[in-house]
Design a protein around this motif. Structure first.
Motif, PDB file in Angstrom:
ATOM      1  N   ALA A 138       5.698  14.498  -6.063  1.00 43.51           N
ATOM      2  CA  ALA A 138       5.663  14.539  -4.597  1.00 43.51           C
ATOM      3  C   ALA A 138       6.288  13.270  -4.012  1.00 43.51           C
ATOM      4  O   ALA A 138       6.492  12.278  -4.712  1.00 43.51           O
ATOM      5  N   THR A 139       6.569  13.317  -2.715  1.00 42.13           N
ATOM      6  CA  THR A 139       7.095  12.178  -1.970  1.00 42.13           C
ATOM      7  C   THR A 139       6.310  12.035  -0.672  1.00 42.13           C
ATOM      8  O   THR A 139       5.481  12.898  -0.340  1.00 42.13           O
ATOM      9  N   LEU A 140       6.625  10.999   0.076  1.00 41.17           N
ATOM     10  CA  LEU A 140       5.989  10.852   1.389  1.00 41.17           C
ATOM     11  C   LEU A 140       6.325  12.037   2.294  1.00 41.17           C
ATOM     12  O   LEU A 140       5.560  12.356   3.200  1.00 41.17           O
ATOM     13  N   VAL A 174       0.833  -1.202   0.000  1.00 45.69           N
ATOM     14  CA  VAL A 174       0.000   0.000   0.000  1.00 45.69           C
ATOM     15  C   VAL A 174       0.874   1.261   0.000  1.00 45.69           C
ATOM     16  O   VAL A 174       0.649   2.187  -0.785  1.00 45.69           O
ATOM     17  N   LEU A 175       1.879   1.311   0.854  1.00 47.56           N
ATOM     18  CA  LEU A 175       2.738   2.496   0.911  1.00 47.56           C
ATOM     19  C   LEU A 175       3.569   2.643  -0.358  1.00 47.56           C
ATOM     20  O   LEU A 175       3.797   3.763  -0.819  1.00 47.56           O
ATOM     21  N   ASP A 176       3.990   1.534  -0.960  1.00 44.01           N
ATOM     22  CA  ASP A 176       4.680   1.606  -2.252  1.00 44.01           C
ATOM     23  C   ASP A 176       3.770   2.214  -3.313  1.00 44.01           C
ATOM     24  O   ASP A 176       4.195   3.055  -4.111  1.00 44.01           O
ATOM     25  N   THR A 177       2.514   1.790  -3.324  1.00 42.18           N
ATOM     26  CA  THR A 177       1.548   2.322  -4.285  1.00 42.18           C
ATOM     27  C   THR A 177       1.348   3.814  -4.072  1.00 42.18           C
ATOM     28  O   THR A 177       1.338   4.603  -5.031  1.00 42.18           O
ATOM     29  N   ILE A 186       2.033   6.925  -6.752  1.00 46.60           N
ATOM     30  CA  ILE A 186       1.023   7.925  -7.127  1.00 46.60           C
ATOM     31  C   ILE A 186       1.559   9.324  -6.849  1.00 46.60           C
ATOM     32  O   ILE A 186       1.449  10.228  -7.685  1.00 46.60           O
ATOM     33  N   LEU A 187       2.149   9.517  -5.686  1.00 45.64           N
ATOM     34  CA  LEU A 187       2.722  10.820  -5.349  1.00 45.64           C
ATOM     35  C   LEU A 187       3.824  11.200  -6.337  1.00 45.64           C
ATOM     36  O   LEU A 187       3.873  12.335  -6.821  1.00 45.64           O
ATOM     37  N   ARG A 204       9.287   5.083   6.950  1.00 39.83           N
ATOM     38  CA  ARG A 204       9.125   5.748   5.654  1.00 39.83           C
ATOM     39  C   ARG A 204       8.903   7.253   5.776  1.00 39.83           C
ATOM     40  O   ARG A 204       8.957   7.962   4.770  1.00 39.83           O
ATOM     41  N   PHE A 205       8.622   7.728   6.967  1.00 43.41           N
ATOM     42  CA  PHE A 205       8.349   9.151   7.167  1.00 43.41           C
ATOM     43  C   PHE A 205       9.486   9.773   7.978  1.00 43.41           C
ATOM     44  O   PHE A 205       9.507   9.676   9.206  1.00 43.41           O
TER      45      PHE A 205
END
Length: 131
Positions: free
Chosen positions: A72-74, A59-62, A66-67, A100-101
């Motif tokens: 954009a990035t996380l 989910v986070l890879d997806t 998209i970003l 990841r953040f």
């Protein structure tokens, strides 16, 4: 101005029922509002059955893809909303999400739900980013 998009870098939404992202131009800034993402691949199959870490990573890879399609990035995420089917597994999700953040984490809401629209999905995540 608002535009809707489904980047080619991720599986298309089922039957075109929604868009992955709304891009809202706000003068010199852009707000990206992403639809909730679950761990389903391009053929509509669940990724990581009963594996919270695998589903969280997918989910986070997806979301990252998209970003990225919108520059954009996380690191641009200002809010994250997570829907879990079992709050007892929040620690497993956190093990994948937290690293990841970098820097200050975004605002966050996490709630438990009885089920999601994909049978076997353990979580759904949506984010808002400002770039």
């Amino acid at each position: 101005m608002t535009t809707f998009d489904n980047p080619a870098t991720v599986p298309a939404p089922p039957a075109g029922r929604y868009s992955h992202v709304a891009r809202i131009e706000l003068g010199d800034r852009t707000m990206l509002v992403l639809s909730g993402q679950v761990a389903i691949d391009g053929e509509g199959r669940l990724v990581g059955e009963d594996d919270m870490r695998a589903q969280s990573a997918y989910v986070l890879d997806t979301i990252e893809k998209i970003l990225a399609a919108h520059g954009a990035t996380l690191g641009d995420v200002v809010n994250i909303r997570t829907f879990l089917t079992d709050m007892d597994r929040i620690g497993e999700y956190g093990e994948v999400r937290v690293p990841r953040f970098a820097g200050a984490p975004p605002t966050s809401t996490t709630v438990e739900v009885s089920r999601l629209f994909v049978p076997g999905a353990l979580l759904e995540v949506e984010v808002t980013a400002i770039v």
